[in-house]
Design an enzyme around this catalytic site. Structure first.
Site, PDB file in Angstrom:
ATOM      1  N   SER A 380      -0.456   0.259  -2.952  1.00 27.13           N
ATOM      2  CA  SER A 380      -1.085   1.019  -1.863  1.00 27.13           C
ATOM      3  C   SER A 380      -2.527   0.640  -1.565  1.00 27.13           C
ATOM      4  CB  SER A 380      -1.020   2.511  -2.190  1.00 27.13           C
ATOM      5  OG  SER A 380       0.324   2.939  -2.268  1.00 27.13           O
ATOM      6  N   THR A 381      -3.156  -0.169  -2.396  1.00 23.86           N
ATOM      7  CA  THR A 381      -4.530  -0.574  -2.097  1.00 23.86           C
ATOM      8  C   THR A 381      -4.620  -1.326  -0.776  1.00 23.86           C
ATOM      9  OG1 THR A 381      -4.110  -2.422  -3.611  1.00 23.86           O
ATOM     10  CG2 THR A 381      -5.489  -0.628  -4.430  1.00 23.86           C
TER      11      THR A 381
END
Length: 679
Positions: A380-381
């Site tokens: 998700s970064t």
């Protein structure tokens, strides 16, 4: 009467003087005639038989300093055992010298190749080797073909029978063979005092062998960052053509990796010149003359070695807790973690650290190169890039709401976020790390209308292309441009016509990226869309005239903008706000650890599932601080871990270290270049 007598003596003295001069000139003329007429031909032949030959020997390399002008790479004076061969030297002569020298020094045989062993076998057993080729075969072959066939017929068993003494002599002879005639070739750098004493005692019987003062790299900070400093070695055979084409000689010591290789032309000094007079056979006549060279230029790096050591300590402590603590069994495959810290406005790399754990020895080792060469699914970064792509492509705006609820498709499959969030906008989607929001962006980029369960004018592969092109603006999937000889660019998994794969791409579970790429990505967001070229070189300086000082500034590395995101500032404001909420919002995924930090961080957490059966994840974290005026950006990657918060805890530790060191430096007198002292 008296004066008259004195006058009569003058002509007599003049006559005597004239006679003496005449006599001396006569002797000179006779000698000149003898040299020219009687001995002329002989001297002429002698002159034609001699030749002036100049060879060169490396001088000490330039030093490397950290950003605070502390010596990070130095030169330690040592003794080297060298060998200078004459032009008439044969392989047998060198083998004899090698056997003698092996009695007095130790030489590791680690770099001996199979080809070296086969050549050695032929030298030791010429008749046995020749017997492997029939007379009829020999008649059809050239000398080179004959030798190659002979090598191919020497068996592994035959070359495995060498004794330890044979291999040591071979290792020494191998170095002797590498050098040019009349050029000192290092046989062993850093000989012990005992070895120097033994060789000195037997120099008369060791033809061509000598002992010379030399310099060897030393590292005041130990193993910290040492891999990135690089290695200095003799030119490998496999890269001989590359280095000689750049003006190096076969016997040079050169940088063969990382910074030593990248800045070889700056670090390499002016060589010492050794001049010989040789006879017709190429043997030296008389003693050689030497002209001293000079040390190479010094480099000032962007890395703060004090911060580097602190970051390494944080990584090791957090890994140790996860590997040996209460979650040891669950994390039995965990073995590494990586951190990059850089200035988002200038691209200066402040720290490049990594740790790897060896479960057999139960020891950690530094592995900073993992930030450059290892790539992972980052999870998700990357959602900041996904939101910005959606805004730029017009499939969402800053007020677009999607309902974060499980998505159901025609085959009954359900896809959902880690929790139900209800109707949310892009800022909250980043704060709470909504998968569903990103999937809606990917579906719209694909031309898929979820509410109608159908495609419109577009297709999935186009969504892939849009996302991948957009991500590359941040440095994801392409070279960052760091000043090192090479870097990995991650792995492009390709395209897919499956909508689900485009959706996985949008949440960082398709392509892979390096930790360095992730640091550049978050730096670009922190720096209002300007992607800066990361660099390790800050300055180049001349060697100092006196110990404890820095030399004259020759070059300063200025920040370089690689590109500006093709996105409006208002779009960047949305993502920056979302990143701040991650670390300070009431529902932020990292707020529990960063909410009360006075340095006001912003960032994004990430979890990429890599093995559903074993529950393994890559845990990641990117961020920057302070939020309103970023001065440090970072990326943390912890591969192959189960549910754990090691990534967040490492992030907290490295930011605390950075700002604590900053406070310490403010309380002290600033260190200037002219005040720099070697440590």
């Amino acid at each position: 009467m008296k004066s008259k007598k004195k006058k009569n003596h003058v002509p007599l003295r003049l006559n005597a003087l004239f006679l003496s001069v005449f006599f001396l000139f006569s002797i000179l003329i006779l000698r000149l005639g003898y040299v020219q007429i009687v001995k002329g031909e002989e001297y002429k032949r002698t002159a034609y038989m001699t030749e002036n030959v100049t060879t060169k020997l490396d001088s000490p390399r330039g030093k490397m300093y950290d950003s605070k002008f502390r010596v990070a790479v130095d030169n330690e004076p040592v003794f080297s055992i060298t060998y200078t061969r004459t032009r008439g030297s044969s392989a047998e002569d060198r083998l004899e010298s090698a056997r003698k020298l092996a009695l007095y020094i130790e030489k590791e045989a680690g770099e001996i190749t199979e080809r070296d062993r086969k050549d050695f076998y032929i030298l030791l057993h010429p008749k046995k080797a020749a017997a492997k080729i029939t007379d009829s075969e020999k008649k059809k072959l050239s000398d080179e073909e004959y030798y190659q066939l002979m090598l191919s017929r020497i068996t592994e068993e035959e070359i495995s029978l060498f004794s330890d003494q044979d291999l040591e002599a071979l290792a020494i002879k191998r170095e002797m063979d590498r050098g040019y005639a009349l050029t000192p070739q290092r046989i062993k750098v850093g000989a012990t005092l005992e070895e120097v004493a033994k060789v000195s005692e037997h120099l008369p019987e060791l033809e061509g062998v000598d002992i010379k003062s030399d310099a060897q790299r030393s590292y005041p900070f130990g193993d910290s960052f040492r891999d990135i400093f690089g290695q200095v070695k003799q030119i490998p055979k496999t890269r001989m053509d590359y280095y000689t084409s750049r003006g190096n000689e076969r016997n040079d010591l050169v940088g063969t990796s990382f910074l030593e290789e990248q800045y070889e032309s700056l670090l390499r000094g002016q060589k010492t010149k050794i001049k010989y007079v040789t006879d017709k056979s190429g043997n030296p006549v008389g003693e050689p003359t030497e002209k001293d060279g000079s040390r190479g230029n010094d480099l000032v790096l962007t890395v703060d070695m004090q911060l580097q050591k602190q970051v390494e300590k944080v990584i090791e402590n957090e890994l140790k807790e996860s590997i040996t603590g209460k979650d040891a069994y669950d994390n039995r495959q965990l073995k590494s973690a990586y951190v990059v810290m850089m200035n988002p406005k200038t691209g200066e790399v402040l720290s490049l650290a990594g740790k790897e754990y060896d479960r057999k020895t139960k020891k950690f080792k530094n592995a900073p190169f993992g930030n450059i060469y290892n790539s992972y699914a980052m999870g998700s970064t990357v959602k900041g890039a996904t939101v910005l792509t959606g805004l730029q492509q017009g499939v969402i705006d800053s007020s677009t709401i999607f309902n974060d609820a499980p998505l159901t498709f025609g085959d009954g499959r359900q896809m959902k976020s880690h929790e139900y969030m209800g109707p949310i906008g892009p800022v909250t989607a980043l704060e709470r790390s909504s998968n569903v929001y990103m999937w809606h962006i990917a579906m719209k980029l694909s031309g898929y209308e979820y509410s109608q369960k159908r495609f419109t004018d577009h297709n999935v592969e186009q969504a892939f292309q849009i996302l991948r092109n957009s991500y590359s603006q941040f440095g994801l999937g392409i070279q960052t441009g760091i000043d090192l000889p090479s870097e990995a660019t991650g792995y492009h998994t390709g395209m897919s016509s499956e909508l689900a794969q485009a959706m996985f791409f949008s949440i960082g579970q398709f392509d892979t990226y390096t930790p360095l790429q992730m640091a550049q990505y978050v730096s670009t967001i922190a720096n209002d869309g300007y992607r800066m070229k990361p660099h390790l070189l800050k300055e180049v300086r001349q060697p100092a005239d006196h110990p404890g000082q820095l030399g004259k500034l020759l070059y300063r590395n200025e920040p370089e903008v690689m590109n500006r995101l093709e996105m409006k500032q208002e779009y960047l404001d949305v993502v920056q706000q979302g990143f701040r909420q991650v670390m300070a919002g009431s529902n932020g995924t990292a707020a529990w650890i960063f909410k009360n930090k006075d340095y006001q961080p912003a960032g994004k957490t990430g979890t990429a599932e890599i093995d559903k059966k074993t529950g393994l994840y890559n845990k990641t974290l990117v961020g920057y601080a302070p939020y309103n005026n970023p001065e440090v950006a970072f990326a943390v990657v912890v591969p192959e871990i189960r549910e754990d918060f090691t990534n967040n805890e490492i992030g907290e530790g490295i930011l605390d270290a950075y700002f604590d060191l900053k406070k310490e430096s403010i309380s002290k007198k600033p260190l200037k270049a002219e005040d720099a002292v070697e440590e």
